[in-house]
Motif scaffolding. Structure first.
Motif, PDB file in Angstrom:
ATOM      1  N   GLU A   8       0.826  -1.206   0.000  1.00  0.00           N
ATOM      2  CA  GLU A   8       0.000   0.000   0.000  1.00  0.00           C
ATOM      3  C   GLU A   8       0.863   1.260   0.000  1.00  0.00           C
ATOM      4  OE1 GLU A   8      -0.302  -2.551   2.267  1.00  0.00           O
ATOM      5  OE2 GLU A   8      -1.987  -3.522   1.256  1.00  0.00           O
ATOM      6  N   ASN A   9       1.908   1.245   0.812  1.00  0.00           N
ATOM      7  CA  ASN A   9       2.794   2.400   0.880  1.00  0.00           C
ATOM      8  C   ASN A   9       3.522   2.614  -0.442  1.00  0.00           C
ATOM      9  OD1 ASN A   9       5.800   3.403   2.426  1.00  0.00           O
ATOM     10  ND2 ASN A   9       3.949   4.637   2.371  1.00  0.00           N
ATOM     11  N   ARG A  11       2.466   1.810  -3.421  1.00  0.00           N
ATOM     12  CA  ARG A  11       1.485   2.374  -4.368  1.00  0.00           C
ATOM     13  C   ARG A  11       1.370   3.892  -4.175  1.00  0.00           C
ATOM     14  NH1 ARG A  11      -3.558  -1.861  -4.297  1.00  0.00           N
ATOM     15  NH2 ARG A  11      -2.496  -3.492  -5.454  1.00  0.00           N
ATOM     16  N   GLU A  12       1.290   4.326  -2.918  1.00  0.00           N
ATOM     17  CA  GLU A  12       1.196   5.761  -2.628  1.00  0.00           C
ATOM     18  C   GLU A  12       2.457   6.493  -3.092  1.00  0.00           C
ATOM     19  OE1 GLU A  12       0.500   6.000   1.567  1.00  0.00           O
ATOM     20  OE2 GLU A  12      -1.476   5.061   1.415  1.00  0.00           O
ATOM     21  N   SER A  16       3.135   9.556  -6.074  1.00  0.00           N
ATOM     22  CA  SER A  16       3.536  10.855  -5.547  1.00  0.00           C
ATOM     23  C   SER A  16       4.317  11.655  -6.584  1.00  0.00           C
ATOM     24  CB  SER A  16       4.382  10.678  -4.290  1.00  0.00           C
ATOM     25  OG  SER A  16       5.665  10.189  -4.631  1.00  0.00           O
TER      26      SER A  16
END
Length: 109
Positions: A8-9, A11-12, A16
């Protein structure tokens, strides 16, 4: 222990304005067995980290992945951190990425 990032991190981070450099460090046989990669990732051999680490920028984040996020990627991250780079490994490796719907590309890097 080396730093890590979750699926999840990552993907973020990839969405960015300043995404990390993502590096596939699976051993040659593991890559040959399953050549799908995270889109945009670089392919580098883990056993030659000393020869390619100097090509990486010192001011950005680096995320490294192998098959399952264990010895191979963690060993590479430890070495990158020793030379002063901001590196982390992908928790669970590319298999965890794929099982959680992470996009992959086929056809080489």
């Amino acid at each position: 222990m080396p730093n890590s990032v979750s699926v999840e991190n990552l993907r973020e981070l990839l969405a960015s304005p300043a995404p990390p450099i993502v590096i596939d460090v699976r051993r040659q046989q593991a890559f040959a067995d399953s050549p799908a990669t995270i889109p945009g990732s670089l392919r580098r051999l883990p056993e030659s980290v000393e020869s390619w680490a100097s090509e990486l920028p010192t001011d950005g984040q680096i995320v490294v992945y192998c098959v399952h996020g264990h010895q191979v990627s963690q060993g590479v991250v430890s070495r990158l951190q020793q030379i002063g780079l901001r590196a982390a490994f992908l928790e669970g490796g590319i298999e965890h990425w794929k099982s959680h719907g992470g996009p992959v590309q086929h056809g080489g890097v």
